[in-house]
Motif scaffolding. Sequence first.
Motif, mmCIF file in Angstrom:
data_model
loop_
_atom_site.group_PDB
_atom_site.id
_atom_site.type_symbol
_atom_site.label_atom_id
_atom_site.label_comp_id
_atom_site.label_asym_id
_atom_site.label_seq_id
_atom_site.Cartn_x
_atom_site.Cartn_y
_atom_site.Cartn_z
ATOM 1 N N ALA A 1 26.880 35.349 39.831
ATOM 2 C CA ALA A 1 28.206 35.114 39.257
ATOM 3 C C ALA A 1 29.232 34.676 40.294
ATOM 4 C CB ALA A 1 28.690 36.373 38.538
ATOM 5 N N THR A 2 29.111 35.187 41.508
ATOM 6 C CA THR A 2 30.126 34.920 42.517
ATOM 7 C C THR A 2 29.534 35.060 43.917
ATOM 8 O OG1 THR A 2 32.285 35.611 43.384
ATOM 9 C CG2 THR A 2 30.906 37.333 42.429
ATOM 10 N N ALA A 3 30.124 34.375 44.858
ATOM 11 C CA ALA A 3 29.649 34.437 46.242
ATOM 12 C C ALA A 3 30.022 35.752 46.913
ATOM 13 C CB ALA A 3 30.231 33.270 47.039
ATOM 14 N N TYR A 4 30.995 36.462 46.359
ATOM 15 C CA TYR A 4 31.491 37.677 47.008
ATOM 16 C C TYR A 4 31.360 38.890 46.101
ATOM 17 C CZ TYR A 4 33.347 34.248 50.218
ATOM 18 O OH TYR A 4 33.456 33.215 51.107
ATOM 19 N N GLY A 5 30.265 38.981 45.383
ATOM 20 C CA GLY A 5 30.069 40.069 44.435
ATOM 21 C C GLY A 5 29.692 41.381 45.082
ATOM 22 N N LEU B 276 46.104 50.165 32.048
ATOM 23 C CA LEU B 276 44.915 49.731 32.777
ATOM 24 C C LEU B 276 45.364 48.716 33.814
ATOM 25 C CD1 LEU B 276 41.618 49.825 32.642
ATOM 26 C CD2 LEU B 276 41.939 47.515 31.838
ATOM 27 N N PHE B 277 44.929 48.925 35.046
ATOM 28 C CA PHE B 277 45.276 48.049 36.160
ATOM 29 C C PHE B 277 44.050 47.268 36.601
ATOM 30 C CE2 PHE B 277 48.048 51.711 36.346
ATOM 31 C CZ PHE B 277 49.300 51.150 36.559
ATOM 32 N N LEU B 278 44.285 46.119 37.219
ATOM 33 C CA LEU B 278 43.208 45.340 37.817
ATOM 34 C C LEU B 278 43.793 44.416 38.858
ATOM 35 C CD1 LEU B 278 43.267 42.167 36.669
ATOM 36 C CD2 LEU B 278 42.441 43.290 34.617
ATOM 37 N N GLU B 279 42.913 43.845 39.649
ATOM 38 C CA GLU B 279 43.296 42.772 40.555
ATOM 39 C C GLU B 279 42.281 41.662 40.387
ATOM 40 O OE1 GLU B 279 41.240 44.685 44.500
ATOM 41 O OE2 GLU B 279 43.245 45.298 43.929
ATOM 42 N N VAL B 280 42.730 40.435 40.585
ATOM 43 C CA VAL B 280 41.884 39.268 40.364
ATOM 44 C C VAL B 280 42.220 38.218 41.411
ATOM 45 C CG1 VAL B 280 43.510 38.312 38.654
ATOM 46 C CG2 VAL B 280 41.118 37.579 38.624
ATOM 47 N N ARG B 281 41.209 37.473 41.813
ATOM 48 C CA ARG B 281 41.451 36.387 42.769
ATOM 49 C C ARG B 281 42.479 35.416 42.191
ATOM 50 N NH1 ARG B 281 37.924 35.358 46.989
ATOM 51 N NH2 ARG B 281 36.216 36.852 47.103
ATOM 52 N N LYS C 111 48.563 39.717 49.460
ATOM 53 C CA LYS C 111 48.285 38.505 50.229
ATOM 54 C C LYS C 111 47.041 38.668 51.100
ATOM 55 C CE LYS C 111 52.904 36.738 50.131
ATOM 56 N NZ LYS C 111 53.966 36.082 50.859
ATOM 57 N N ASN C 112 46.249 37.598 51.108
ATOM 58 C CA ASN C 112 45.055 37.523 51.958
ATOM 59 C C ASN C 112 44.110 38.697 51.757
ATOM 60 O OD1 ASN C 112 46.092 35.140 53.198
ATOM 61 N ND2 ASN C 112 47.456 36.455 54.371
ATOM 62 N N TYR C 113 43.940 39.115 50.529
ATOM 63 C CA TYR C 113 43.162 40.313 50.202
ATOM 64 C C TYR C 113 41.655 40.063 50.170
ATOM 65 C CZ TYR C 113 41.786 44.531 47.667
ATOM 66 O OH TYR C 113 41.201 45.709 47.297
ATOM 67 N N TYR C 114 41.241 38.996 49.516
ATOM 68 C CA TYR C 114 39.809 38.723 49.324
ATOM 69 C C TYR C 114 39.255 37.805 50.406
ATOM 70 C CZ TYR C 114 40.084 40.398 44.464
ATOM 71 O OH TYR C 114 40.240 41.153 43.330
ATOM 72 N N PRO C 115 37.991 38.040 50.825
ATOM 73 C CA PRO C 115 37.353 37.069 51.719
ATOM 74 C C PRO C 115 37.134 35.770 50.955
ATOM 75 C CG PRO C 115 35.772 38.742 51.026
ATOM 76 C CD PRO C 115 37.118 39.143 50.475
ATOM 77 N N GLY C 116 37.164 34.663 51.683
ATOM 78 C CA GLY C 116 36.982 33.377 51.013
ATOM 79 C C GLY C 116 36.527 32.293 51.953
ATOM 80 N N GLY C 117 35.512 32.535 52.711
ATOM 81 C CA GLY C 117 35.049 31.533 53.664
ATOM 82 C C GLY C 117 35.930 31.563 54.902
ATOM 83 N N ALA C 118 36.455 30.412 55.293
ATOM 84 C CA ALA C 118 37.299 30.331 56.489
ATOM 85 C C ALA C 118 38.656 30.981 56.260
ATOM 86 C CB ALA C 118 37.469 28.879 56.896
ATOM 87 N N ARG D 250 41.317 33.449 53.539
ATOM 88 C CA ARG D 250 41.300 34.588 52.624
ATOM 89 C C ARG D 250 42.116 34.196 51.403
ATOM 90 N NH1 ARG D 250 38.855 38.906 54.602
ATOM 91 N NH2 ARG D 250 39.892 40.399 53.257
ATOM 92 N N GLU D 251 41.852 34.886 50.296
ATOM 93 C CA GLU D 251 42.520 34.550 49.035
ATOM 94 C C GLU D 251 43.369 35.729 48.562
ATOM 95 O OE1 GLU D 251 41.329 32.648 44.685
ATOM 96 O OE2 GLU D 251 39.766 33.152 46.121
ATOM 97 N N HIS D 252 44.508 35.408 47.965
ATOM 98 C CA HIS D 252 45.396 36.446 47.445
ATOM 99 C C HIS D 252 44.789 37.107 46.214
ATOM 100 C CE1 HIS D 252 48.158 34.795 50.216
ATOM 101 N NE2 HIS D 252 48.709 33.887 49.438
ATOM 102 N N ALA D 253 45.139 38.379 46.029
ATOM 103 C CA ALA D 253 44.774 39.113 44.815
ATOM 104 C C ALA D 253 46.020 39.219 43.946
ATOM 105 C CB ALA D 253 44.280 40.510 45.158
ATOM 106 N N VAL D 254 45.886 38.830 42.695
ATOM 107 C CA VAL D 254 46.968 38.986 41.721
ATOM 108 C C VAL D 254 46.780 40.332 41.047
ATOM 109 C CG1 VAL D 254 48.015 38.064 39.608
ATOM 110 C CG2 VAL D 254 47.134 36.498 41.355
ATOM 111 N N LEU D 255 47.817 41.157 41.059
ATOM 112 C CA LEU D 255 47.781 42.462 40.398
ATOM 113 C C LEU D 255 48.243 42.296 38.969
ATOM 114 C CD1 LEU D 255 49.468 44.525 43.253
ATOM 115 C CD2 LEU D 255 47.048 44.057 42.912
ATOM 116 N N MET D 256 47.507 42.924 38.047
ATOM 117 C CA MET D 256 47.836 42.821 36.629
ATOM 118 C C MET D 256 47.705 44.200 35.997
ATOM 119 S SD MET D 256 45.927 39.230 35.624
ATOM 120 C CE MET D 256 47.017 38.819 34.262
#
Length: 145
Positions: free
Chosen positions: A21-25, A99-104, A126-133, A135-141
């Motif tokens: 499903a994803t490279a960072y599962g 219910l809380f979550l975070e998403v790329r 900011k810069n929460y998730y790994p993403g190759g070279a 990092r990617e932000h996490a959106v809180l919902m």
Amino acid sequence: MTLRPALAAEAERLAALEATATAYGWRARQYGDSFAAGHDVSVIESDGQPVGVAVWMLVIDEAELLNIAVARLYQGRGLGRRLLQSVLADARAAGARRLFLEVREGNAPARALYRSLDFVETGLRKNYYPGGADREHAVLMECTL
């Protein structure tokens, strides 16, 4: 397609599903840790094989979606919605009020799904998730139950 509680013995199978499903599962150890912690883990299976998984936890009257994934070949068939609706119903029944979550930030399909089920964006890590070279932000919902 059958929706059922997952078993701790399925940690390796769930990690294999997630790898499609994803490279960072999540890895098997992360699933094992969730089972050991008593988190709720649900799986959707097709022909005896897991094709979707959701992990969530309850803390007093708040729930958090820790992970949700659908195997790549099964994406776009409403399985993520089915899993998330099940989590929402179970969390509500357990007494959760939110219910809380975070998403790329770049996961537009997931963000659209969450918005369609009344989640609102409440912040950014900011810069929460790994993403190759980079990092990617996490959106809180969050969603009121």
